[in-house]
Design a protein around this motif. Structure first.
Motif, PDB file in Angstrom:
ATOM      1  N   ALA A 112      13.026  29.243  -4.233  1.00 25.31           N
ATOM      2  CA  ALA A 112      13.927  29.293  -2.652  1.00 25.31           C
ATOM      3  C   ALA A 112      13.141  28.505  -1.291  1.00 25.31           C
ATOM      4  CB  ALA A 112      14.027  31.022  -2.909  1.00 25.31           C
ATOM      5  N   PHE A 113      12.314  28.230  -1.354  1.00 23.10           N
ATOM      6  CA  PHE A 113      11.410  27.432  -0.182  1.00 23.10           C
ATOM      7  C   PHE A 113      11.080  25.877  -0.869  1.00 23.10           C
ATOM      8  CE2 PHE A 113      10.391  32.311  -0.747  1.00 23.10           C
ATOM      9  CZ  PHE A 113      10.232  32.363   0.412  1.00 23.10           C
ATOM     10  N   SER A 114      11.791  25.318  -0.997  1.00 23.50           N
ATOM     11  CA  SER A 114      11.606  23.388  -0.577  1.00 23.50           C
ATOM     12  C   SER A 114      11.786  23.177   0.232  1.00 23.50           C
ATOM     13  CB  SER A 114      12.904  23.104  -1.469  1.00 23.50           C
ATOM     14  OG  SER A 114      14.549  23.971  -0.860  1.00 23.50           O
ATOM     15  N   ALA A 115      11.587  22.438  -0.088  1.00 25.18           N
ATOM     16  CA  ALA A 115      11.363  21.592   2.241  1.00 25.18           C
ATOM     17  C   ALA A 115      11.127  19.980   1.233  1.00 25.18           C
ATOM     18  CB  ALA A 115      10.436  21.888   2.880  1.00 25.18           C
ATOM     19  N   SER A 116      11.298  19.066   2.704  1.00 24.72           N
ATOM     20  CA  SER A 116      11.246  18.078   2.487  1.00 24.72           C
ATOM     21  C   SER A 116      10.264  17.010   3.921  1.00 24.72           C
ATOM     22  CB  SER A 116      12.249  16.614   1.585  1.00 24.72           C
ATOM     23  OG  SER A 116      13.453  17.275   1.998  1.00 24.72           O
ATOM     24  N   PHE A 117      10.004  16.087   3.714  1.00 25.88           N
ATOM     25  CA  PHE A 117       9.848  15.336   5.138  1.00 25.88           C
ATOM     26  C   PHE A 117       9.754  13.801   5.632  1.00 25.88           C
ATOM     27  CE2 PHE A 117       7.478  19.209   5.363  1.00 25.88           C
ATOM     28  CZ  PHE A 117       7.103  19.569   6.007  1.00 25.88           C
ATOM     29  N   ILE A 118      10.568  13.284   6.214  1.00 27.30           N
ATOM     30  CA  ILE A 118      10.383  11.984   6.419  1.00 27.30           C
ATOM     31  C   ILE A 118       8.920  11.442   7.638  1.00 27.30           C
ATOM     32  CG2 ILE A 118      11.240   9.583   7.116  1.00 27.30           C
ATOM     33  CD1 ILE A 118      14.081  11.156   6.554  1.00 27.30           C
ATOM     34  N   PHE A 119       8.254  11.119   7.007  1.00 27.40           N
ATOM     35  CA  PHE A 119       6.743  10.977   8.037  1.00 27.40           C
ATOM     36  C   PHE A 119       5.935   9.477   8.088  1.00 27.40           C
ATOM     37  CE2 PHE A 119       2.143  10.359   7.427  1.00 27.40           C
ATOM     38  CZ  PHE A 119       1.437  11.107   8.726  1.00 27.40           C
ATOM     39  N   GLY A 120       6.740   9.018   9.385  1.00 30.61           N
ATOM     40  CA  GLY A 120       6.177   7.931  10.063  1.00 30.61           C
ATOM     41  C   GLY A 120       4.909   7.136  11.248  1.00 30.61           C
ATOM     42  N   GLY A 121       4.931   6.348  11.013  1.00 31.25           N
ATOM     43  CA  GLY A 121       4.014   6.249  12.157  1.00 31.25           C
ATOM     44  C   GLY A 121       3.110   4.705  12.205  1.00 31.25           C
ATOM     45  N   GLN A 122       1.819   4.910  12.272  1.00 25.85           N
ATOM     46  CA  GLN A 122       1.340   3.530  12.527  1.00 25.85           C
ATOM     47  C   GLN A 122      -0.531   3.978  13.090  1.00 25.85           C
ATOM     48  OE1 GLN A 122       2.155   0.324  15.067  1.00 25.85           O
ATOM     49  NE2 GLN A 122       0.807  -1.374  13.375  1.00 25.85           N
ATOM     50  N   ILE A 123      -1.113   3.454  12.348  1.00 26.53           N
ATOM     51  CA  ILE A 123      -3.054   3.595  12.916  1.00 26.53           C
ATOM     52  C   ILE A 123      -3.227   2.209  13.256  1.00 26.53           C
ATOM     53  CG2 ILE A 123      -5.233   3.861  12.237  1.00 26.53           C
ATOM     54  CD1 ILE A 123      -3.934   6.553  10.100  1.00 26.53           C
ATOM     55  N   SER A 124      -4.068   1.984  14.490  1.00 27.08           N
ATOM     56  CA  SER A 124      -4.364   0.646  14.420  1.00 27.08           C
ATOM     57  C   SER A 124      -4.910   0.101  13.229  1.00 27.08           C
ATOM     58  CB  SER A 124      -5.602   0.939  15.613  1.00 27.08           C
ATOM     59  OG  SER A 124      -6.096  -0.568  16.457  1.00 27.08           O
ATOM     60  N   GLY A 125      -4.720  -0.877  13.273  1.00 25.51           N
ATOM     61  CA  GLY A 125      -5.108  -1.718  11.954  1.00 25.51           C
ATOM     62  C   GLY A 125      -3.892  -2.427  10.927  1.00 25.51           C
ATOM     63  N   GLU A 126      -3.521  -1.101  11.134  1.00 29.51           N
ATOM     64  CA  GLU A 126      -2.290  -1.542   9.499  1.00 29.51           C
ATOM     65  C   GLU A 126      -1.266  -1.409  10.082  1.00 29.51           C
ATOM     66  OE1 GLU A 126      -2.129   1.965   8.171  1.00 29.51           O
ATOM     67  OE2 GLU A 126      -3.855   2.169   6.787  1.00 29.51           O
ATOM     68  N   GLU A 127      -0.111  -2.098   9.836  1.00 25.02           N
ATOM     69  CA  GLU A 127       1.300  -2.247   9.888  1.00 25.02           C
ATOM     70  C   GLU A 127       2.074  -0.825  10.461  1.00 25.02           C
ATOM     71  OE1 GLU A 127       3.362  -2.639   6.081  1.00 25.02           O
ATOM     72  OE2 GLU A 127       3.174  -4.549   7.296  1.00 25.02           O
ATOM     73  N   PRO A 128       3.449  -0.385  10.529  1.00 26.00           N
ATOM     74  CA  PRO A 128       3.892   1.148  10.461  1.00 26.00           C
ATOM     75  C   PRO A 128       4.518   1.091   9.722  1.00 26.00           C
ATOM     76  CG  PRO A 128       4.735  -0.630  12.705  1.00 26.00           C
ATOM     77  CD  PRO A 128       3.654  -0.972  11.716  1.00 26.00           C
ATOM     78  N   ARG A 129       4.698   2.464   9.025  1.00 28.17           N
ATOM     79  CA  ARG A 129       4.728   3.310   7.343  1.00 28.17           C
ATOM     80  C   ARG A 129       5.592   3.862   7.484  1.00 28.17           C
ATOM     81  NH1 ARG A 129      -0.912   1.760   4.171  1.00 28.17           N
ATOM     82  NH2 ARG A 129       0.797   2.089   2.023  1.00 28.17           N
ATOM     83  N   LEU A 130       6.348   3.991   6.229  1.00 27.90           N
ATOM     84  CA  LEU A 130       7.109   5.024   6.853  1.00 27.90           C
ATOM     85  C   LEU A 130       7.696   5.579   4.755  1.00 27.90           C
ATOM     86  CD1 LEU A 130       9.410   6.206   7.885  1.00 27.90           C
ATOM     87  CD2 LEU A 130      11.142   5.389   6.892  1.00 27.90           C
ATOM     88  N   TYR A 131       7.350   7.817   5.462  1.00 23.44           N
ATOM     89  CA  TYR A 131       7.444   7.877   4.254  1.00 23.44           C
ATOM     90  C   TYR A 131       7.513   8.835   3.747  1.00 23.44           C
ATOM     91  CZ  TYR A 131       2.768   5.587   3.550  1.00 23.44           C
ATOM     92  OH  TYR A 131       2.072   4.928   3.676  1.00 23.44           O
ATOM     93  N   GLN A 132       8.757   8.754   2.191  1.00 27.34           N
ATOM     94  CA  GLN A 132       9.641  10.590   2.496  1.00 27.34           C
ATOM     95  C   GLN A 132       8.739  11.400   1.556  1.00 27.34           C
ATOM     96  OE1 GLN A 132      13.845   9.477   1.052  1.00 27.34           O
ATOM     97  NE2 GLN A 132      14.130  11.798  -0.315  1.00 27.34           N
ATOM     98  N   VAL A 133       8.142  12.502   2.155  1.00 30.88           N
ATOM     99  CA  VAL A 133       7.848  13.711   0.978  1.00 30.88           C
ATOM    100  C   VAL A 133       8.523  14.309   0.604  1.00 30.88           C
ATOM    101  CG1 VAL A 133       5.687  15.313   1.343  1.00 30.88           C
ATOM    102  CG2 VAL A 133       5.659  13.121   3.138  1.00 30.88           C
ATOM    103  N   TYR A 134       8.875  14.659  -0.622  1.00 33.93           N
ATOM    104  CA  TYR A 134       9.115  15.625  -1.686  1.00 33.93           C
ATOM    105  C   TYR A 134       8.253  17.279  -1.364  1.00 33.93           C
ATOM    106  CZ  TYR A 134      11.621  11.532  -2.893  1.00 33.93           C
ATOM    107  OH  TYR A 134      11.636   9.731  -3.277  1.00 33.93           O
ATOM    108  N   SER A 135       9.339  17.998  -1.679  1.00 35.85           N
ATOM    109  CA  SER A 135       9.102  19.456  -1.600  1.00 35.85           C
ATOM    110  C   SER A 135       7.778  19.456  -3.006  1.00 35.85           C
ATOM    111  CB  SER A 135      10.075  20.605  -2.011  1.00 35.85           C
ATOM    112  OG  SER A 135      10.050  21.974  -2.222  1.00 35.85           O
ATOM    113  N   GLU A 136       7.645  18.713  -4.001  1.00 34.48           N
ATOM    114  CA  GLU A 136       6.179  18.755  -4.284  1.00 34.48           C
ATOM    115  C   GLU A 136       5.218  18.638  -4.317  1.00 34.48           C
ATOM    116  OE1 GLU A 136       9.831  19.237  -6.380  1.00 34.48           O
ATOM    117  OE2 GLU A 136       9.408  17.296  -5.687  1.00 34.48           O
ATOM    118  N   GLY A 137       5.161  17.784  -2.754  1.00 29.76           N
ATOM    119  CA  GLY A 137       3.897  17.640  -2.553  1.00 29.76           C
ATOM    120  C   GLY A 137       3.864  15.655  -2.736  1.00 29.76           C
TER     121      GLY A 137
END
Length: 244
Positions: A112-137
């Motif tokens: 009953a408490f499922s959730a998911s995220f799309i998470f993206g960004g950039q830290i200096s020294g890296e290229e931008p990156r994009l992730y999908q985070v599933y409900s299980e973590g």
């Protein structure tokens, strides 16, 4: 319901989320599902959520609190101090897993408490990156063969992304594609609705300075919606009929 889309391009990131949380003849509510974290010149993060609102709110609140008050003795405990985008995505997943476990410990069903995220960004020294985070973590990263992620009510907006999206697109072209994907979804599902929150991020900018909320009466959105409908009708008319 929710619809969120994130594209990872050579030129940067385009991420957008709707704001509808309930839908019905007399029950429509909105809530911001796109959040940003920023240390200008050093790191930027954009996060979009779908699923149980109590879970997603708790995850965002915990990440925001840790971002504002990081534990300097633990470099991986805050988005402000993690050393890499991979570690940042791992932190989001661990936070989500922790929040869901708290609900289970209270005797509630994890389903009953499922959730998911799309998470993206950039830290200096890296290229931008994009992730999908599933409900299980756990999580996966966008690569050349799969340059975009969707969460929520994704089936109506997926065909155009499958046919057109590629990592070489200009950011403006990608933003147009994302909005057309939203137009298809909103037309077909009452549970997804305006306004739409969108972030367009240029590689190595390390600042979130292009955030836009697109309302129902936005001239550009209304224009491309009408032109897309006309283009589809025209395309159907030009294809030869089935021989019966």
């Amino acid at each position: 319901m929710t619809y969120c889309v994130g594209l990872k391009l050579e030129r940067g990131l385009v991420m957008a989320a709707d704001t509808r949380t309930n839908a019905g003849l007399d029950n429509i509510a909105t809530f911001r599902k796109l959040q940003t974290f920023e240390v200008p010149g050093e790191r930027v993060f954009i996060m979009m959520s779908a699923g149980n609102l109590a879970v997603t709110q708790a995850v965002v609140a915990m990440l925001e609190e840790e971002f504002e008050h990081p534990d300097e003795d633990d470099g991986n405990s805050s988005l402000k101090t993690v050393a890499s985008m991979f570690q940042a995505a791992k932190l989001v997943g661990e936070t989500l897993k922790s929040v869901r476990q708290d609900h289970v410990d209270q005797g509630l069903s994890s389903d009953a408490f499922s959730a998911s995220f799309i998470f993206g960004g950039q830290i200096s020294g890296e290229e931008p990156r994009l992730y999908q985070v599933y409900s299980e973590g756990n999580f996966i990263e966008a690569k050349e063969d799969t340059p975009f992620f969707q969460i929520g009510e994704h089936k109506y907006g997926k065909p155009i992304l499958d046919r057109v999206a590629n990592q070489d697109m200009r950011l403006g072209e990608a933003a147009k594609l994302v909005l057309l994907s939203f137009d298809s979804t909103i037309r077909s599902n009452l549970s997804v609705g305006m306004p739409i929150d969108m972030v367009v991020y240029n590689t190595d900018n390390l600042s979130i300075d292009r955030v836009r909320r697109i309302e129902q009466d936005d001239p550009y959105f209304r224009s491309i919606s009408a032109k897309w409908s006309e283009a589809l009708r025209s395309a159907v008319e030009t294809i030869e009929e089935f021989d019966i």
